[in-house]
Write an enzyme that holds these catalytic residues in place. Structure first.
Site, short mmCIF file in Angstrom:
data_model
loop_
_atom_site.label_atom_id
_atom_site.label_comp_id
_atom_site.label_asym_id
_atom_site.label_seq_id
_atom_site.Cartn_x
_atom_site.Cartn_y
_atom_site.Cartn_z
N VAL A 164 86.44 71.70 43.03
CA VAL A 164 85.09 71.36 43.46
C VAL A 164 84.25 70.88 42.28
O VAL A 164 83.47 69.93 42.39
CB VAL A 164 84.43 72.57 44.15
CG1 VAL A 164 82.94 72.34 44.35
CG2 VAL A 164 85.09 72.84 45.50
N GLU A 165 84.42 71.52 41.14
CA GLU A 165 83.59 71.18 39.98
C GLU A 165 83.87 69.78 39.44
O GLU A 165 82.93 69.00 39.25
CB GLU A 165 83.80 72.21 38.86
CG GLU A 165 83.27 73.60 39.15
CD GLU A 165 81.75 73.65 39.08
OE1 GLU A 165 81.12 72.68 38.61
OE2 GLU A 165 81.19 74.68 39.52
N THR A 166 85.12 69.46 39.16
CA THR A 166 85.41 68.21 38.44
C THR A 166 86.65 67.47 38.93
O THR A 166 87.12 66.55 38.27
CB THR A 166 85.61 68.48 36.93
OG1 THR A 166 86.73 69.36 36.75
CG2 THR A 166 84.37 69.09 36.30
#
Length: 398
Positions: A164-166
């Protein structure tokens, strides 16, 4: 405690930039930059996502902070508290640029967007991210298992957060962290929570300077999101200092280039925030009108579990969890997670302590559930023996 961070190896480590340089922004969940690692900027309500791979033209104002009285006072404080060299800090801040783009991106829209769980979910539980997650798991299986054994956090949760982050390090941001943090410390836009956010950005600016000095890193070379979040897991500097670990054993911490360090650091972060090993993240609520009505009444937006399961069951709520032992779990604290979508009935689920821990990484119900569902989808593919090369759907999401 002193941490040794890997020098960040970027071409042209520092060159004066024009006032219009193109910067590839990390594909982040929140319009406010995915505020990672439990920072004070993690949002209490979900925001819209930045389209992945979107490129912004970064507007900057060079030398905005030279001979700035507020910066001068900050430098004096850093000298007094951390024994910095005053002239060196003045020389450094003379080269810092004001990021007009960072200010624009953290400024709330005058017309807040309508929460839409189904749209948000579709941005993260989708084939590209799931396939990338499978490949990441396969490539880093040993580190994921070791982190799970050491910290008690299952691989799928770590994989869900990093995805989800990167998208597993694909979009980490190319803003200079020093520019972004300085801008948001001294020139945060005029919002109701301006003082609180400036204080937290100031703390992260302090930590950026301290750990880069202690690690012999040129702070002007550190790249990240427009809020100063760094690396594969998008840790702010304060979280790096507190939770980042050297997990590949090379004597330094490098969250931008080392998947193992990112894995260990995410697991350590969740562990330190109270992750309960072997416990669930969510429980499904039955779809009957009565159970959904009780859920609606109990959904107060508080992320920390504060209802006992017994209270909700006594009110008449039914569960859609055949394996759940209602008697033994009666005292388990939960929160009711509301997931609104326009033109559809609001969906509800129960969040446990582990769901709450996920909201410490980013204070959004949407974010926490997307992390959980992405991790579960990748786990299902791994269990099926997939390599990550084949097309996928979100059918495995629970």
């Amino acid at each position: 405690m002193t941490f040794k961070f890997a020098p960040l190896d970027f071409p042209a480590a520092f060159k004066p930039r024009s006032t219009a340089s193109f910067v590839s922004i990390a594909s982040l969940v929140c319009a406010l930059g995915m505020f990672p690692a439990g920072s004070a900027f993690a949002q209490s309500q979900p925001q819209t996502a930045t389209p992945q791979g979107q490129v912004f033209e970064e507007e900057i104002v060079p030398q905005r902070y030279a001979n700035n009285p507020n910066v001068d006072a900050f430098i004096n404080d850093m000298v007094a508290r951390y024994d910095f060299d005053s002239s060196a800090l003045h020389e450094l801040f003379n080269r810092v640029s004001y990021s007009t783009t960072a200010v624009k991106l953290v400024t709330p829209s005058p017309s807040p967007s309508i929460k839409n769980w189904r749209v948000y979910q579709s941005r993260f539980i989708e084939p590209v991210r799931i396939n990338a997650g499978v490949k990441f798991w396969r490539a880093n299986q040993a580190a994921l298992q070791r982190a799970s054994d050491q910290y008690g956090v299952p691989p799928e949760v770590i994989v869900g957060i990093i995805g989800v982050e990167t998208i597993y390090g694909k979009y980490m941001g190319n803003f200079r962290a020093l520019d972004a943090l300085t801008t948001l410390t001294f020139d945060y836009p005029n919002t109701p929570n301006r003082a609180e956010r400036q204080a937290t950005f100031r703390k992260n600016l302090e930590d950026l300077l301290v750990w880069t000095r202690d690690s012999q890193i040129d702070p002007t070379t550190v790249l990240g999101s427009y809020t100063g979040a760094i690396g594969i897991p998008q840790f702010l500097p304060s979280s790096i200092v507190q939770y980042a670990v050297d997990y590949d054993g090379n004597g330094r911490i490098d969250l931008r280039a080392s998947p193992a360090d990112a894995i260990g650091s995410v697991a350590n972060y969740l562990n330190k925030h109270g992750w309960e090993t072997g416990r669930p993240v969510v429980w499904r609520i039955a779809g009957d009108v009565g159970s959904q009505g009780i859920a609606q009444a109990a959904a107060d937006g508080q992320p920390e579990p504060h209802w006992s399961l017994a209270q909700l069951l006594k009110a008449g709520m039914l569960m859609n969890e055949p394996a759940l032992n209602l008697a033994s779990e009666a005292g388990t604290p939960v929160t009711v997670v509301d997931l609104p979508t326009p033109a559809r009935p609001t969906e509800y689920t129960l969040g446990t302590k582990n769901f709450y821990v996920l909201t410490r990484y980013n204070r959004s119900f949407f974010y926490a559930l997307a992390v959980y569902q992405l991790g579960e989808a990748v786990k299902a593919r791994i269990a099926a023996g997939d390599s990550g090369a084949a097309p996928s759907s979100a059918a495995a999401v629970q």
